[in-house]
Design a protein around this motif. Structure first.
Motif, short mmCIF file in Angstrom:
data_model
loop_
_atom_site.label_atom_id
_atom_site.label_comp_id
_atom_site.label_asym_id
_atom_site.label_seq_id
_atom_site.Cartn_x
_atom_site.Cartn_y
_atom_site.Cartn_z
N GLY A 1 1.05 -1.16 0.10
CA GLY A 1 0.03 0.00 0.04
C GLY A 1 0.85 1.41 -0.09
N THR A 2 0.18 2.24 0.28
CA THR A 2 1.02 3.68 0.24
C THR A 2 0.75 4.11 1.66
OG1 THR A 2 -1.01 4.91 -0.44
CG2 THR A 2 0.71 4.10 -2.14
N ASN A 3 1.38 5.44 1.94
CA ASN A 3 1.10 5.74 3.35
C ASN A 3 -0.34 6.16 3.71
OD1 ASN A 3 3.74 6.02 4.32
ND2 ASN A 3 4.11 7.76 3.01
N LYS A 4 -1.03 6.17 2.63
CA LYS A 4 -2.41 6.72 2.72
C LYS A 4 -3.51 5.83 2.42
CE LYS A 4 -1.72 11.77 1.06
NZ LYS A 4 -2.23 12.58 0.24
N LYS A 5 -3.08 4.39 2.02
CA LYS A 5 -3.99 3.56 1.41
C LYS A 5 -3.36 2.23 1.72
CE LYS A 5 -6.39 6.23 -2.16
NZ LYS A 5 -6.49 6.31 -3.79
N SER A 6 -4.16 1.34 2.14
CA SER A 6 -3.45 -0.13 2.43
C SER A 6 -3.80 -0.85 1.05
CB SER A 6 -4.34 -0.99 3.46
OG SER A 6 -5.63 -0.97 2.99
N SER A 7 -3.00 -2.11 1.06
CA SER A 7 -3.03 -2.98 -0.38
C SER A 7 -4.54 -3.23 -0.28
CB SER A 7 -2.28 -4.14 -0.04
OG SER A 7 -2.50 -4.81 -1.19
N GLU A 8 -5.33 -3.72 0.61
CA GLU A 8 -6.80 -3.83 0.58
C GLU A 8 -7.64 -2.59 0.07
OE1 GLU A 8 -4.74 -6.82 3.08
OE2 GLU A 8 -4.87 -4.45 3.18
N ASP A 9 -7.32 -1.43 0.54
CA ASP A 9 -8.14 -0.32 0.19
C ASP A 9 -7.84 -0.40 -1.49
OD1 ASP A 9 -8.88 0.21 2.42
OD2 ASP A 9 -7.22 1.63 3.02
N ILE A 10 -6.50 -0.31 -2.15
CA ILE A 10 -6.17 -0.14 -3.47
C ILE A 10 -7.05 -1.35 -4.21
CG2 ILE A 10 -4.40 -0.24 -5.11
CD1 ILE A 10 -2.63 0.82 -2.87
N SER A 11 -7.15 -2.35 -3.52
CA SER A 11 -7.70 -3.59 -4.48
C SER A 11 -9.28 -3.24 -4.61
CB SER A 11 -7.72 -4.88 -3.87
OG SER A 11 -6.13 -5.38 -4.08
N LYS A 12 -9.86 -2.73 -3.76
CA LYS A 12 -11.37 -2.46 -3.45
C LYS A 12 -11.69 -1.29 -4.29
CE LYS A 12 -11.64 -2.44 1.01
NZ LYS A 12 -12.29 -2.48 2.60
N GLU A 13 -10.65 -0.28 -4.33
CA GLU A 13 -10.79 0.73 -5.38
C GLU A 13 -10.81 0.54 -6.83
OE1 GLU A 13 -9.12 4.69 -4.58
OE2 GLU A 13 -8.54 4.40 -2.74
N PHE A 14 -9.89 -0.34 -7.24
CA PHE A 14 -9.97 -0.61 -8.75
C PHE A 14 -11.23 -1.58 -9.06
CE2 PHE A 14 -5.34 -0.14 -8.81
CZ PHE A 14 -5.33 0.57 -10.21
N TYR A 15 -11.53 -2.26 -7.99
CA TYR A 15 -12.80 -3.04 -8.30
C TYR A 15 -14.23 -2.32 -8.26
CZ TYR A 15 -15.90 -7.27 -8.30
OH TYR A 15 -16.74 -8.35 -8.42
#
Length: 976
Positions: free
Chosen positions: A598-612
């Motif tokens: 992830g980044t400082n602002k988003k977790s890896s799970e957050d990024i996957s959810k945003e793409f989906y």
């Protein structure tokens, strides 16, 4: 057997909320050209549904993008309706439907028929005979008379007919409730196709039977070697103790396969292959008003007949868990299955949604909580809705140090979250958005359109509700999902633990003594000549002009290759970097690691959810000499998706826990690869081509893998964009607007970094025959012949293409007809002269036979004979030349395939479409040219034999007969 279906848009009415919406998708009736058809309004497939007077269903879905048609003839009869005394019957009838009729497949049917009648009668005697000595005597008679009958037969004449009209993908499959015959044909051959199919189903003749049955035996052995198939069959057997879904397998029992009845096969054909139980499904470039009349004329002879419905005793509820085990050499996994109602039940639609909530590959509960967090190696869900019952299956594989019981516990924890409603409401919306995107993608291709329509027909589903599926899904509430989960997911499951170990002894099919039959491969029936002479409209080939078909631009030093999507709003953006695995092994590892950062602002799970949520995705693939990032989705979300990816790469932060877990999963995955016979064979082949240090075993050692740090991988990720790159775009955005956006989102350096020097692998020449052997617990023996040949030369391509079509690249070729049809030595076999990917690389010769171990000596001998003397059959050569030209005439390279075709040509040192030379020269080639090529590159040459088999079945002495023997151990093959 057909793949397990993941039916994308299965549903039925769910009540008034769906029915009120159904006004957008209603059945209507129209009449055109004297034929009445039904259709559903706002159907993206534009499908027409006809029922002819004899009951034959015809489904037509026109789409004019390519001058081709996907054709299915589907019969609603499969293993479910096999007689209990003849399991596997529907499947081997499928095989026999390729053998012809009294009009084709025979030189003289009047002389052939009395011999076939004798064989029919002998099989009935054979089946009733129990004494082994007497059985052998009867089989000897069958073999002897089959040899006489074969003098009048023509093997593979159906395949040759289809090839001569430019058909591709000629095949068939049998599943639980259907047998489907498939061909992809040129539009200008549709009249010929209909004439051939009308004749094919008129009076099929069960000729060349005992050798074809051997092919089915080989298919059964492949199934016995497939742990996954064994686990799934065990799951079904325990879910369905009364129903044939579980009581019988599609391929049948060994005992029934050893005792076939031609009388029963013919009875099955007469019972089920009737027009009111059949469907003809076409999608592609045609005028439906014209085609329906031709179909009616050709198939009107079929007579309607009442079908006796399959009867079964209802299954009793499962009240406590049923735990079973399957042991075999493949990697471990657990499968958990629940029984569902039939595919007409209102709950099936919810089951599809529940499946996506648990696992959609991106943002499901299993995806985020188990796979993304690396608690499991992998996890997946499949929903199999069938006519009488459905099956909901959840599967998972352990990471390092896990037991299968622990895998099951982790899966059940996620299912408890589902049952308690502990998942985001937004996930339901995201699933609908992604399904809408998938619908667009499916409607693009004529093959997928036909496939969806065919499955709706064989599953007896209402197309109106199919079309309305996504709208209906969008109305399902979270509470309905929770209610469904609590209703169906309790202690009413079957769990199958697929453990690693030595396979238990199974009943084996012993090789009978078979005298090779005549194939008459150079002969032709009058019917074939008649169909060849049928007129067809000329289709001219369309060759690519890379300068016109691809628009180009530059962003700083980066090349941009662009093709516009004028059909819909889908886009695919790719960054293709000139650095690959051969430059740095960490490149592939870093790409895998990025998935869990992830980044400082988003977790890896957050990024996957945003793409989906925006129906988009990104993927990084590392090849030998390049790394490619792919970002895809709907153009309206282009900016969001690209910025989301770019932000991740620039601002990714290290995660030590993720790296530790990734290494554990990779270690397990690498161990699993060593248990995969296909991977082992690929490793042997690479060893044969490059020696002990080869492309396949160029991997991290276990020690080196453990030493890689998070800092190193993060530096690799962040440096990727500093290398020379090609930007590839296919989508609706105009090029100028695309360049403007990329300049904002994608920072390209003024000067590209120099990648590490690539490791070079040099192809070696085989100086003498040698055998590379790997021991594996299996029934069959897999053998691959290889040798490197000359350096790539574009001038050879027309000759090579025709040679492969003549010699060993398809069902009607010399190799298949000799080894499979005549000698019954294999289910799968081929031989090819393979072109390299790059201009400075060598061609290589490869041949393959997968056979029972007790056929190994005969199979290798047969292939070696073919690799020594090239049989001369002028008719086959003419067919090969025609097929090459027709394939090119009817091929249309479209979308971003245009760009990848250009890149492939560039790698081979040319800037033109090589198909043009092949097309212009193929028709003029003579057998003497093929023979000269064969003598120079194939005949009498020493080969390396890569063999994967069990030492229990093949001895070292057996293998040494072929050449210098070397047994390779797994570390030598895999490099770790």
């Amino acid at each position: 057997m057909k793949r397990i279906k993941c039916l994308f848009i299965l549903l039925c009415a769910l009540g008034t909320s769906v029915l009120s919406n159904a006004q957008e998708h209603v059945w209507k009736t129209e009449t055109a050209n004297g034929y009445t058809y039904k259709y559903v309004t706002n159907d993206p497939m534009q499908a027409r549904f006809y029922t002819l007077k004899n009951g034959l269903t015809v489904i037509l879905s026109p789409t004019p993008k390519e001058p081709r048609i996907q054709a299915f003839i589907a019969v609603k009869a499969g293993s479910k309706t096999d007689p209990s005394t003849n399991t596997g019957l529907a499947h081997y009838l499928e095989h026999m439907m390729f053998k012809g009729t009294d009009k084709f497949g025979s030189l003289d049917y009047a002389k052939e028929k009395p011999e076939l009648d004798k064989i029919d009668a002998l099989y009935e005697v054979f089946n009733k005979t129990k004494d082994e000595a007497k059985r052998k005597a009867v089989y000897h008679q069958i073999d002897s008379i089959s040899g006489v009958a074969s003098k009048y037969s023509i093997a593979n004449e159906y395949d040759k007919m289809m090839s001569s009209m430019g058909a591709q993908g000629t095949n068939a499959f049998t599943s639980f409730e259907e047998t489907v015959y498939t061909d992809d044909i040129p539009t200008n051959s549709l009249d010929k196709y209909l004439a051939v199919q009308a004749e094919r189903f008129r009076n099929p003749v069960l000729r060349i039977f005992h050798t074809e049955l051997e092919a089915v035996y080989e298919e059964k052995n492949r199934n016995l070697d497939n742990d996954g198939a064994q686990a799934f069959e065990t799951l079904l057997a325990n879910l369905f103790v009364n129903h044939n879904y579980g009581k019988q397998t599609t391929i049948g029992t060994v005992e029934d396969l050893k005792n076939p009845s031609l009388v029963e096969i013919r009875k099955y054909y007469n019972n089920y292959y009737v027009p009111n139980n059949m469907g003809l499904i076409l999608s592609g470039d045609f005028n439906p008003d014209e085609i329906i009349k031709k179909i009616d004329q050709d198939f009107s002879y079929l007579k309607n007949k009442e079908i006796t419905p399959y009867q079964f005793v209802q299954e009793t509820p499962i009240t406590k868990p049923i735990i079973k085990e399957v042991v075999g050499p493949n990697a471990e996994k657990v499968m958990i299955g629940y029984r569902l109602p039939n595919n007409k039940n209102k709950d099936i639609l919810i089951a599809e949604l529940v499946g996506d909530i648990l696992s959609n590959g991106k943002a499901g509960l299993l995806d985020l909580n188990l796979v993304k967090k690396q608690k499991l190696l992998w996890a997946s869900v499949s929903v199999l809705p069938l006519i009488d019952y459905g099956v909901f299956t959840v599967s998972g594989a352990p990471t390092s140090g896990q037991t299968l019981e622990e895998v099951k516990t982790l899966i059940f924890q996620q299912m408890e979250l589902l049952k308690s409603g502990n998942f985001d409401q937004e996930l339901l919306t995201s699933i609908i958005n992604n399904r809408k995107k998938a619908e667009i993608m499916q409607s693009e291709r004529y093959g997928e359109r036909a496939d969806i329509l065919m499955e709706a027909f064989t599953d007896e589903l209402d197309w109106q509700t199919q079309v309305a599926a996504t709208d209906a899904l969008s109305k399902i509430t979270k509470q309905q999902v929770v209610d469904f989960a609590n209703k169906y997911f309790a202690d009413n499951y079957v769990a199958v633990y697929k453990r690693k170990g030595e396979s238990p002894e199974t009943a084996k099919i012993v090789k009978p003594v078979i005298t090779p039959v005549e194939t008459n491969t150079d002969k032709q029936s009058a019917f074939v000549k008649m169909t060849d002479e049928m007129p067809s409209k000329e289709v001219k080939p369309v060759f690519l002009n890379y300068d016109k078909d691809i628009q180009r631009a530059k962003i700083c030093g980066a090349e941009v290759l662009y093709v516009q999507n004028k059909d819909n709003q889908l886009y695919r953006l790719r960054y293709r970097y000139k650095i690959g695995k051969n430059n740095d092994l960490k490149q592939d590892l870093a790409a895998k690691y990025l998935q869990f950062l992830g980044t400082n602002k988003k977790s890896s799970e957050d990024i996957s959810k945003e793409f989906y949520e925006i129906a988009s995705s990104f993927n990084i693939m590392t090849a030998e000499d390049f790394t490619m990032v792919t970002i895809e989705g709907l153009q309206e979300n282009f900016d969001k998706a690209v910025k989301l990816y770019e932000d991740l790469v620039v601002n990714a932060v290290p995660n030590e826990e993720a790296l530790i877990a990734l290494k554990a999963r990779l270690t397990k995955s690498r161990t699993d690869m060593k248990n995969n016979k296909g991977a082992i064979l690929q490793g042997l082949i690479s060893y044969s081509s490059y020696g002990k240090d080869n492309k396949f075993n160029y991997n991290f050692s276990d020690e080196a893998l453990n030493k890689v740090t998070a800092k190193e991988l993060l530096e690799t990720i962040k440096k990727l964009n500093s290398y020379d790159q090609t930007i590839i775009y296919y989508g609706p955005e105009r090029l100028t607007a695309l360049i403007s956006k990329l300049k904002k989102f994608h920072a390209i350096p003024k000067k590209f970094a120099t990648p590490p020097t690539a490791k070079v692998f040099t192809q070696i020449m085989t100086e003498k025959p040698q055998v590379l052997f790997a021991d594996y617990d299996m029934v069959q023996a897999e053998t691959q012949w290889t040798r490197n040949s000359g350096i790539y030369d574009a001038k050879n391509q027309p000759l090579i293409t025709v040679f492969n079509n003549y010699f060993g690249g398809g069902m009607g070729t010399i190799v298949n007809q000799t080894i499979r049809e005549s000698k019954a030595l294999a289910y799968s076999t081929y031989a090819l002269y393979v072109s390299p990917r790059k201009k400075d690389d060598h061609y290589f010769v490869t041949a393959y036979v997968g056979s029972q171990s007790d056929k190994f000596a005969d199979a290798t001998k047969a292939m070696n004979e073919l690799l020594t003397d090239l049989p001369k059959f002028p008719e086959n050569l003419s067919l090969a030349k025609v097929q090459v030209k027709k394939d090119i005439e009817n091929e249309r390279i479209m979308q971003d395939d245009i760009i990848f075709d250009y890149l492939a040509a560039r790698d081979l040192g040319t800037n033109k479409d090589i198909r043009e030379d092949i097309y212009n020269q193929a028709g003029n080639l003579e057998f003497s040219q093929l023979n000269d090529f064969y003598k120079k590159n194939i005949s009498g040459k020493p080969y390396t034999y890569s063999v994967v088999a069990s030492e229990k079945n093949l001895t070292e002495a057996d293998l040494k007969k072929l050449g210098d023997y070397k047994k390779l151990h797994l570390k030598e093959i895999f490099g770790y």
